[in-house]
Design a protein around this motif. Structure first.
Motif, PDB file in Angstrom:
ATOM      1  N   LEU A 235       0.826  -1.216   0.000  1.00 34.47           N
ATOM      2  CA  LEU A 235       0.000   0.000   0.000  1.00 34.47           C
ATOM      3  C   LEU A 235       0.861   1.268   0.000  1.00 34.47           C
ATOM      4  CD1 LEU A 235      -2.714  -1.113   2.609  1.00 34.47           C
ATOM      5  CD2 LEU A 235      -2.980  -0.960   0.114  1.00 34.47           C
ATOM      6  N   LEU A 236       1.961   1.246   0.735  1.00 34.53           N
ATOM      7  CA  LEU A 236       2.832   2.426   0.806  1.00 34.53           C
ATOM      8  C   LEU A 236       3.673   2.606  -0.455  1.00 34.53           C
ATOM      9  CD1 LEU A 236       4.053   2.059   4.514  1.00 34.53           C
ATOM     10  CD2 LEU A 236       2.513   3.817   3.616  1.00 34.53           C
ATOM     11  N   PHE A 237       3.956   1.512  -1.144  1.00 36.10           N
ATOM     12  CA  PHE A 237       4.772   1.603  -2.360  1.00 36.10           C
ATOM     13  C   PHE A 237       4.017   2.266  -3.518  1.00 36.10           C
ATOM     14  CE2 PHE A 237       8.035  -1.690  -1.112  1.00 36.10           C
ATOM     15  CZ  PHE A 237       9.119  -0.868  -1.346  1.00 36.10           C
ATOM     16  N   ILE A 238       2.708   2.126  -3.541  1.00 40.99           N
ATOM     17  CA  ILE A 238       1.919   2.668  -4.671  1.00 40.99           C
ATOM     18  C   ILE A 238       2.124   4.168  -4.853  1.00 40.99           C
ATOM     19  CG2 ILE A 238      -0.437   3.054  -5.524  1.00 40.99           C
ATOM     20  CD1 ILE A 238      -1.158   0.300  -4.293  1.00 40.99           C
ATOM     21  N   PRO A 239       1.966   5.008  -3.807  1.00 40.00           N
ATOM     22  CA  PRO A 239       2.242   6.446  -4.003  1.00 40.00           C
ATOM     23  C   PRO A 239       3.721   6.737  -4.281  1.00 40.00           C
ATOM     24  CG  PRO A 239       1.788   5.992  -1.684  1.00 40.00           C
ATOM     25  CD  PRO A 239       1.440   4.758  -2.448  1.00 40.00           C
ATOM     26  N   LEU A 240       4.630   5.929  -3.693  1.00 41.18           N
ATOM     27  CA  LEU A 240       6.065   6.143  -3.926  1.00 41.18           C
ATOM     28  C   LEU A 240       6.434   5.893  -5.390  1.00 41.18           C
ATOM     29  CD1 LEU A 240       7.640   4.483  -0.745  1.00 41.18           C
ATOM     30  CD2 LEU A 240       7.572   6.927  -1.296  1.00 41.18           C
ATOM     31  N   ILE A 241       5.829   4.854  -5.983  1.00 42.30           N
ATOM     32  CA  ILE A 241       6.076   4.544  -7.404  1.00 42.30           C
ATOM     33  C   ILE A 241       5.627   5.707  -8.284  1.00 42.30           C
ATOM     34  CG2 ILE A 241       5.305   3.059  -9.307  1.00 42.30           C
ATOM     35  CD1 ILE A 241       5.257   0.731  -7.259  1.00 42.30           C
ATOM     36  N   ALA A 242       4.484   6.317  -7.919  1.00 42.20           N
ATOM     37  CA  ALA A 242       3.977   7.469  -8.689  1.00 42.20           C
ATOM     38  C   ALA A 242       4.856   8.698  -8.484  1.00 42.20           C
ATOM     39  CB  ALA A 242       2.538   7.772  -8.267  1.00 42.20           C
ATOM     40  N   ILE A 243       5.268   8.957  -7.244  1.00 41.33           N
ATOM     41  CA  ILE A 243       6.085  10.147  -6.930  1.00 41.33           C
ATOM     42  C   ILE A 243       7.426  10.107  -7.652  1.00 41.33           C
ATOM     43  CG2 ILE A 243       7.357  11.317  -5.060  1.00 41.33           C
ATOM     44  CD1 ILE A 243       5.004  10.478  -3.196  1.00 41.33           C
ATOM     45  N   PHE A 244       8.048   8.945  -7.711  1.00 43.11           N
ATOM     46  CA  PHE A 244       9.374   8.829  -8.326  1.00 43.11           C
ATOM     47  C   PHE A 244       9.307   8.568  -9.835  1.00 43.11           C
ATOM     48  CE2 PHE A 244      10.424   8.297  -3.890  1.00 43.11           C
ATOM     49  CZ  PHE A 244      11.644   8.956  -3.775  1.00 43.11           C
ATOM     50  N   GLY A 245       8.145   8.736 -10.426  1.00 41.19           N
ATOM     51  CA  GLY A 245       8.010   8.689 -11.882  1.00 41.19           C
ATOM     52  C   GLY A 245       8.160   7.326 -12.512  1.00 41.19           C
ATOM     53  N   GLU A 246       7.947   6.266 -11.740  1.00 40.36           N
ATOM     54  CA  GLU A 246       8.130   4.927 -12.301  1.00 40.36           C
ATOM     55  C   GLU A 246       6.921   4.463 -13.108  1.00 40.36           C
ATOM     56  OE1 GLU A 246       9.498   1.951  -9.616  1.00 40.36           O
ATOM     57  OE2 GLU A 246      11.352   3.022  -9.130  1.00 40.36           O
ATOM     58  N   VAL A 247       5.766   5.142 -12.939  1.00 49.42           N
ATOM     59  CA  VAL A 247       4.571   4.786 -13.718  1.00 49.42           C
ATOM     60  C   VAL A 247       4.836   5.027 -15.210  1.00 49.42           C
ATOM     61  CG1 VAL A 247       2.148   5.322 -14.151  1.00 49.42           C
ATOM     62  CG2 VAL A 247       3.004   5.273 -11.805  1.00 49.42           C
ATOM     63  N   THR A 248       5.454   6.177 -15.517  1.00 45.82           N
ATOM     64  CA  THR A 248       5.794   6.501 -16.916  1.00 45.82           C
ATOM     65  C   THR A 248       6.805   5.508 -17.469  1.00 45.82           C
ATOM     66  OG1 THR A 248       5.465   8.832 -16.383  1.00 45.82           O
ATOM     67  CG2 THR A 248       6.614   8.342 -18.438  1.00 45.82           C
ATOM     68  N   LYS A 249       7.797   5.143 -16.646  1.00 42.68           N
ATOM     69  CA  LYS A 249       8.814   4.176 -17.083  1.00 42.68           C
ATOM     70  C   LYS A 249       8.184   2.823 -17.368  1.00 42.68           C
ATOM     71  CE  LYS A 249      12.563   6.359 -14.437  1.00 42.68           C
ATOM     72  NZ  LYS A 249      13.497   6.205 -13.301  1.00 42.68           N
ATOM     73  N   LEU A 250       7.239   2.423 -16.542  1.00 40.96           N
ATOM     74  CA  LEU A 250       6.550   1.151 -16.749  1.00 40.96           C
ATOM     75  C   LEU A 250       5.706   1.179 -18.022  1.00 40.96           C
ATOM     76  CD1 LEU A 250       5.376   0.457 -13.079  1.00 40.96           C
ATOM     77  CD2 LEU A 250       6.992  -0.937 -14.375  1.00 40.96           C
ATOM     78  N   TYR A 251       5.029   2.303 -18.260  1.00 39.92           N
ATOM     79  CA  TYR A 251       4.162   2.450 -19.433  1.00 39.92           C
ATOM     80  C   TYR A 251       4.976   2.389 -20.729  1.00 39.92           C
ATOM     81  CZ  TYR A 251       0.713   4.433 -22.632  1.00 39.92           C
ATOM     82  OH  TYR A 251      -0.150   4.633 -23.691  1.00 39.92           O
ATOM     83  N   ASN A 252       6.174   2.967 -20.714  1.00 36.19           N
ATOM     84  CA  ASN A 252       7.016   3.016 -21.916  1.00 36.19           C
ATOM     85  C   ASN A 252       7.921   1.802 -22.075  1.00 36.19           C
ATOM     86  OD1 ASN A 252       6.006   5.562 -22.641  1.00 36.19           O
ATOM     87  ND2 ASN A 252       7.471   6.606 -21.305  1.00 36.19           N
ATOM     88  N   SER A 253       7.908   0.911 -21.103  1.00 39.81           N
ATOM     89  CA  SER A 253       8.812  -0.238 -21.145  1.00 39.81           C
ATOM     90  C   SER A 253       8.242  -1.373 -21.985  1.00 39.81           C
ATOM     91  CB  SER A 253       9.096  -0.737 -19.722  1.00 39.81           C
ATOM     92  OG  SER A 253       9.866  -1.916 -19.753  1.00 39.81           O
ATOM     93  N   SER A 254       9.134  -2.036 -22.718  1.00 37.03           N
ATOM     94  CA  SER A 254       8.727  -3.198 -23.512  1.00 37.03           C
ATOM     95  C   SER A 254       8.720  -4.475 -22.672  1.00 37.03           C
ATOM     96  CB  SER A 254       9.699  -3.378 -24.692  1.00 37.03           C
ATOM     97  OG  SER A 254      11.026  -3.575 -24.219  1.00 37.03           O
ATOM     98  N   LYS A 255       9.233  -4.393 -21.447  1.00 39.34           N
ATOM     99  CA  LYS A 255       9.341  -5.565 -20.585  1.00 39.34           C
ATOM    100  C   LYS A 255       7.985  -6.074 -20.082  1.00 39.34           C
ATOM    101  CE  LYS A 255      13.804  -6.469 -19.873  1.00 39.34           C
ATOM    102  NZ  LYS A 255      14.381  -7.829 -19.960  1.00 39.34           N
TER     103      LYS A 255
END
Length: 360
Positions: A235-255
């Motif tokens: 639960l705590l990681f979800i806002p941290l992932i958004a704050i550190f911009g990893e959502v965009t990295k995940l969206y653009n990743s081919s992995k």
């Protein structure tokens, strides 16, 4: 001569078929069987721990997906799922599988939350240290947990430490600084990795202190604590992932469409779950002191394997720094073990009630 041979054969028979040895479940067993069990458990701990480190390093070192928080979040999610699976198996096969109830209680979750914050820091900084320093220097980069344990025990718990234990901490500090110096001389030093390693070491010590405080909340069950810890972490990681911009990295990743990647991620979560089990198993079949010695030896083997696997060439002083860190850690464990044994053997002062009963 015959008497000597008879004694030797008797000793050998006692060693192999002796009935004085008792296993952790209270059943008698032979010395040989006990030795095989211990060897298997220690080997299993080494395999799981070393494999997990190399696997995490492979996942975190991926240039196509630079999202360490998401990797850690997913592994926590896998741990929660495995806790549910183990609980379901214990209900289906109560005689074969023993696992505590994992029904979610918001009150317990809130009480575990302070530990969960420290837990998040520990696993996040640990993975970031591994990502930036690599497996070979990981042991040195994360070596200050013993030093922080002494420091924080004094600050928080007001516990003093003996001179010999402090001397061991001095050796660890010396090895740490020498290792940093040698990594810098070889041009492979990552200061961010060092900072993450120091923060991870601090969080490991805080995690141990807070675990002792929180364990009574979950009836002393490590598995129950792991379950609530990982739920809170997810639960705590979800806002941290958004704050550190990893959502965009995940969206653009081919992995994300790569089944091999998700298999590796799931395997990493399984090994993360398994390390808790094999750690408890090793302590059960040996002792906390032997577990710490085994962990130090495992770290040494892990470093050598990493150097060989990545075909690295290291200087004599670089190896000296590792030897100082591992030697200091081993010596500290040994000193603390002797101190605990001495404390247990000391006669306890008799109370006034005892004196009265004795007619004094």
């Amino acid at each position: 001569m015959n008497r000597i041979q008879l004694k030797r054969s008797k000793i050998l028979r006692m060693a192999l078929v002796g009935s004085d040895s008792v296993d952790p479940d209270g059943k008698t067993e032979t010395f040989l069987l006990k030795a095989i069990k211990i060897a298997f458990v220690v080997a299993l701990y080494w395999f799981v721990s070393i494999t997990m480190v190399f696997l995490n390093n492979s996942l975190l070192d991926s240039r196509q997906l630079d999202a360490p928080l998401f990797v850690t979040f997913f592994q926590c999610l896998v741990t929660v799922g495995l806790c549910w699976c183990m609980y379901s198996l214990s209900k289906l096969c109560p005689g074969a599988v023993d696992f505590p109830s994992v029904k979610f209680d918001p009150k317990i979750s809130r009480e575990v939350l302070p530990l969960s914050v420290v837990f998040i820091g520990m696993i996040t900084f640990n993975n970031l240290c591994l990502k930036n320093l690599g497996v070979a220097f990981y042991t040195v980069g994360r070596s200050l947990s013993t030093v922080f344990n002494v420091l924080l025990s004094y600050v928080i718990l007001k516990q003093t430490t003996s001179f010999y234990a402090l001397l061991c901490c001095g050796v660890i500090l010396g090895g740490f600084w020498l290792g940093v110096d040698q990594e810098g001389a070889e041009g492979s030093l990552s200061w961010s990795g060092i900072v993450y390693g120091v923060l991870a070491s601090m969080c490991v010590s805080l995690n141990a202190i807070y675990t002792k405080k929180v364990l009574p909340v979950v009836d002393g069950s490590i598995w129950k604590l792991s379950y609530y810890n990982n739920i809170n972490a997810c639960l705590l990681f979800i806002p941290l992932i958004a704050i550190f911009g990893e959502v965009t990295k995940l969206y653009n990743s081919s992995k994300l469409g790569d089944w091999n990647f998700w298999g590796m991620m799931t395997l990493g979560g399984v090994f993360g779950f398994a390390i808790g089990y094999v750690t408890g198993l090793q302590i059960k079949f040996t002792s906390p002191l032997t577990h710490n010695v085994s962990g130090t030896a495992k770290a040494c083997a892990q470093t050598v394997l990493a150097v060989l696997y990545y075909a690295s060439v290291k200087s004599f002083l670089w190896w000296t720094s590792n030897a100082m860190v591992l030697g200091g850690s081993f010596a500290y464990t040994w000193v603390k073990g002797l101190e605990m044994k001495k404390t247990q053997e000391e006669p306890q002062p008799r109370s006034k009630t005892d004196k009265n009963d004795a007619g004094v």
